[in-house]
Design a protein around this motif. Structure first.
Motif, short mmCIF file in Angstrom:
data_model
loop_
_atom_site.label_atom_id
_atom_site.label_comp_id
_atom_site.label_asym_id
_atom_site.label_seq_id
_atom_site.Cartn_x
_atom_site.Cartn_y
_atom_site.Cartn_z
N THR A 139 -69.64 -89.35 4.58
CA THR A 139 -68.47 -88.58 5.02
C THR A 139 -67.24 -89.10 4.29
OG1 THR A 139 -69.44 -88.27 7.21
CG2 THR A 139 -67.09 -87.83 6.98
N VAL A 140 -66.66 -88.25 3.46
CA VAL A 140 -65.46 -88.60 2.71
C VAL A 140 -64.26 -87.98 3.43
CG1 VAL A 140 -64.30 -88.45 0.48
CG2 VAL A 140 -66.78 -88.64 0.57
N TYR A 141 -63.23 -88.78 3.73
CA TYR A 141 -62.13 -88.28 4.54
C TYR A 141 -60.81 -88.97 4.21
CZ TYR A 141 -63.15 -92.57 7.18
OH TYR A 141 -63.37 -93.87 7.54
N GLU A 142 -59.73 -88.33 4.69
CA GLU A 142 -58.39 -88.87 4.56
C GLU A 142 -57.89 -89.35 5.91
OE1 GLU A 142 -53.86 -87.47 3.23
OE2 GLU A 142 -55.56 -86.07 3.10
N GLU A 143 -57.28 -90.52 5.92
CA GLU A 143 -56.75 -91.07 7.16
C GLU A 143 -55.45 -91.82 6.86
OE1 GLU A 143 -59.29 -92.76 10.54
OE2 GLU A 143 -58.55 -94.57 9.52
N ASN A 144 -54.36 -91.31 7.42
CA ASN A 144 -53.04 -91.92 7.22
C ASN A 144 -52.69 -92.06 5.74
OD1 ASN A 144 -52.72 -92.25 10.04
ND2 ASN A 144 -53.82 -94.20 9.97
N GLY A 145 -53.03 -91.03 4.98
CA GLY A 145 -52.69 -91.02 3.57
C GLY A 145 -53.63 -91.81 2.68
N GLU A 146 -54.66 -92.42 3.23
CA GLU A 146 -55.65 -93.16 2.45
C GLU A 146 -57.00 -92.46 2.56
OE1 GLU A 146 -54.75 -97.08 4.46
OE2 GLU A 146 -54.70 -97.72 2.34
N PHE A 147 -57.86 -92.77 1.60
CA PHE A 147 -59.15 -92.08 1.54
C PHE A 147 -60.30 -93.08 1.65
CE2 PHE A 147 -56.03 -89.42 -0.50
CZ PHE A 147 -56.35 -88.15 -0.06
N PHE A 148 -61.34 -92.64 2.37
CA PHE A 148 -62.47 -93.52 2.64
C PHE A 148 -63.77 -92.73 2.57
CE2 PHE A 148 -59.83 -96.95 4.17
CZ PHE A 148 -58.71 -96.30 4.69
N ALA A 149 -64.87 -93.46 2.43
CA ALA A 149 -66.22 -92.88 2.52
C ALA A 149 -67.02 -93.70 3.52
CB ALA A 149 -66.91 -92.90 1.16
N ASP A 150 -67.52 -93.04 4.55
CA ASP A 150 -68.42 -93.66 5.52
C ASP A 150 -69.85 -93.36 5.09
OD1 ASP A 150 -66.52 -93.13 8.64
OD2 ASP A 150 -66.34 -94.62 7.02
N ILE A 151 -70.62 -94.39 4.78
CA ILE A 151 -72.01 -94.24 4.38
C ILE A 151 -72.89 -94.63 5.55
CG2 ILE A 151 -73.79 -94.96 2.73
CD1 ILE A 151 -71.48 -95.74 0.83
N THR A 152 -73.64 -93.68 6.08
CA THR A 152 -74.48 -93.90 7.27
C THR A 152 -75.93 -93.63 6.94
OG1 THR A 152 -72.68 -93.24 8.75
CG2 THR A 152 -74.90 -93.24 9.66
N VAL A 153 -76.80 -94.59 7.24
CA VAL A 153 -78.24 -94.39 7.04
C VAL A 153 -78.81 -93.70 8.27
CG1 VAL A 153 -80.46 -95.54 6.78
CG2 VAL A 153 -78.50 -96.34 5.47
N ASP A 154 -79.41 -92.54 8.05
CA ASP A 154 -80.01 -91.77 9.14
C ASP A 154 -81.48 -92.11 9.35
OD1 ASP A 154 -78.13 -89.15 7.67
OD2 ASP A 154 -77.58 -90.25 9.48
N GLU A 155 -82.14 -92.54 8.28
CA GLU A 155 -83.55 -92.93 8.36
C GLU A 155 -83.83 -93.97 7.29
OE1 GLU A 155 -86.28 -89.80 7.55
OE2 GLU A 155 -88.06 -91.08 7.64
N GLY A 156 -84.58 -95.01 7.63
CA GLY A 156 -84.97 -96.02 6.65
C GLY A 156 -83.90 -97.07 6.43
N ALA A 157 -83.84 -97.61 5.22
CA ALA A 157 -82.90 -98.68 4.89
C ALA A 157 -82.66 -98.69 3.39
CB ALA A 157 -83.42 -100.04 5.36
N MET A 158 -81.52 -99.24 2.97
CA MET A 158 -81.20 -99.35 1.55
C MET A 158 -80.10 -100.38 1.35
SD MET A 158 -79.01 -95.86 0.78
CE MET A 158 -77.54 -95.43 1.73
N ASP A 159 -80.12 -101.00 0.18
CA ASP A 159 -79.05 -101.91 -0.23
C ASP A 159 -78.15 -101.13 -1.17
OD1 ASP A 159 -78.86 -104.93 -2.28
OD2 ASP A 159 -77.47 -104.09 -0.80
N VAL A 160 -76.96 -100.78 -0.71
CA VAL A 160 -76.03 -99.95 -1.48
C VAL A 160 -75.34 -100.82 -2.53
CG1 VAL A 160 -74.10 -98.35 -1.41
CG2 VAL A 160 -75.67 -98.48 0.54
N ASN A 161 -75.74 -100.67 -3.78
CA ASN A 161 -75.19 -101.51 -4.85
C ASN A 161 -73.98 -100.90 -5.55
OD1 ASN A 161 -78.63 -102.02 -5.58
ND2 ASN A 161 -77.34 -103.45 -4.49
N ALA A 162 -73.90 -99.57 -5.57
CA ALA A 162 -72.77 -98.92 -6.24
C ALA A 162 -72.63 -97.49 -5.75
CB ALA A 162 -72.95 -98.93 -7.76
N ILE A 163 -71.39 -96.98 -5.81
CA ILE A 163 -71.14 -95.57 -5.51
C ILE A 163 -70.51 -94.91 -6.73
CG2 ILE A 163 -70.90 -95.94 -3.03
CD1 ILE A 163 -67.84 -95.61 -3.43
N TYR A 164 -70.81 -93.64 -6.90
CA TYR A 164 -70.26 -92.83 -7.99
C TYR A 164 -69.73 -91.53 -7.39
CZ TYR A 164 -72.69 -95.61 -11.61
OH TYR A 164 -73.14 -96.61 -12.44
#
Length: 297
Positions: A20-45
């Motif tokens: 979920t990519v969103y704006e909050e108080n003029g700043e931008f964030f991405a919430d990465i949520t695992v719905d099933e399984g597992a992973m080691d998040v090494n990089a985002i593009y």
């Protein structure tokens, strides 16, 4: 009312996540949520839907080379490294290792949500069959079926510096997928638990443990199990004049070789990659060579 968020989803057998990519108080964030399984998040593009121009890429095993969306090669505008592959001593407590229900928030250096129409995640230690992903998700307003081509794995890779006139390996570095027992020639092997993809072989070759000299490499030879069950050369990539100057140069050549075969995977891919120039050669495995017949650097 202006758009305040975008949601990207990705799912393969054994792993699913939502971004979920969103704006909050003029700043931008991405919430990465695992719905099933597992992973080691090494990089985002991420990037917009204009695929023209050069593409940003992180080095070595964090690259997203060869990723496509709806059959079109993705051009990434931004990339952020979050962690190195491998859980290390922290194990499942590693900050970037997410399991079902976990969420990690990443700050984004953007000025508008319009800058993100495509979102990618490079992850390892994943619970899908391949053990890693180059996940690509399109804008949810135009949903695309995510593609997750299985990365080929190899039983052995030779970073060759010297070859005979007939192309047989003479000097260089063999790296095995697993260390044999016994190992009379002390042939290097990938660290235990490492997936034997070319990204990982190259990363280990260039690590302090091996200290490989990439510009000296004349050809990289890939080995696997042939139709008769014996180990054989599958294909090789020859260095350009002057040698490979960087890991990214070699990875780009490797991706070009795979891309030329289309959407094949596994042994079908390996069969397609067996080059005619080497089809008649039956290289001796290093286990069968005497110590004076080749040099391990």
């Amino acid at each position: 009312m202006p758009e305040t968020s975008k949601i990207f989803t990705y799912a393969v057998d054994g792993l699913a996540y939502t971004v979920t990519v969103y704006e909050e108080n003029g700043e931008f964030f991405a919430d990465i949520t695992v719905d099933e399984g597992a992973m080691d998040v090494n990089a985002i593009y991420f990037g917009d839907d204009d695929f023209s121009g050069s593409s940003v890429s992180l080095s070595g095993p964090l690259n997203m080379n060869g990723t496509r969306l709806d059959g079109e090669k993705v051009q990434w505008d931004e990339a952020t490294e979050l962690s190195n592959p491998g859980l290390g001593p922290e194990g499942e407590d590693k900050e970037t290792y997410l399991q079902t229900g976990d969420t990690m928030t990443v700050s984004l250096d953007i000025e508008s949500l319009d800058e993100i129409d495509i979102f990618g995640i490079r992850a390892t230690s994943t619970t899908n069959d391949a053990g890693s992903i180059k996940g690509v998700s399109g804008d949810p307003e135009e949903p695309e079926e995510p593609e997750d081509p299985e990365e080929p794995t190899y039983e052995k890779v030779f970073f060759g510096e010297v070859f005979s006139d007939s192309g047989d390996p003479l000097g260089g570095t063999f790296i095995l997928d697993e260390e044999p027992d016994p190992n009379p020639y002390s042939i290097p092997a990938l660290p235990e638990g490492t997936e034997p993809t070319f990204d990982n072989y190259l990363s280990y070759f260039l690590s302090e443990d091996i200290g490989g000299d990439l510009p000296a490499v004349q050809s990289v030879v890939f080995y696997g199990t042939g139709e008769d069950g014996a180990q054989e050369e599958l294909f090789r990539i020859d260095a350009p004049e002057g040698g490979f100057q960087s890991a990214d140069d070699l990875l780009a050549a490797y991706d070009d070789a795979l891309e030329a075969t289309g959407d094949l995977a596994g042994q079908d891919l390996m069969a397609a990659l067996s080059l005619e120039d080497h089809a008649e050669a039956d290289p001796e495995a290093e286990e069968d060579l005497g110590a004076d017949e080749f040099e391990l650097l």
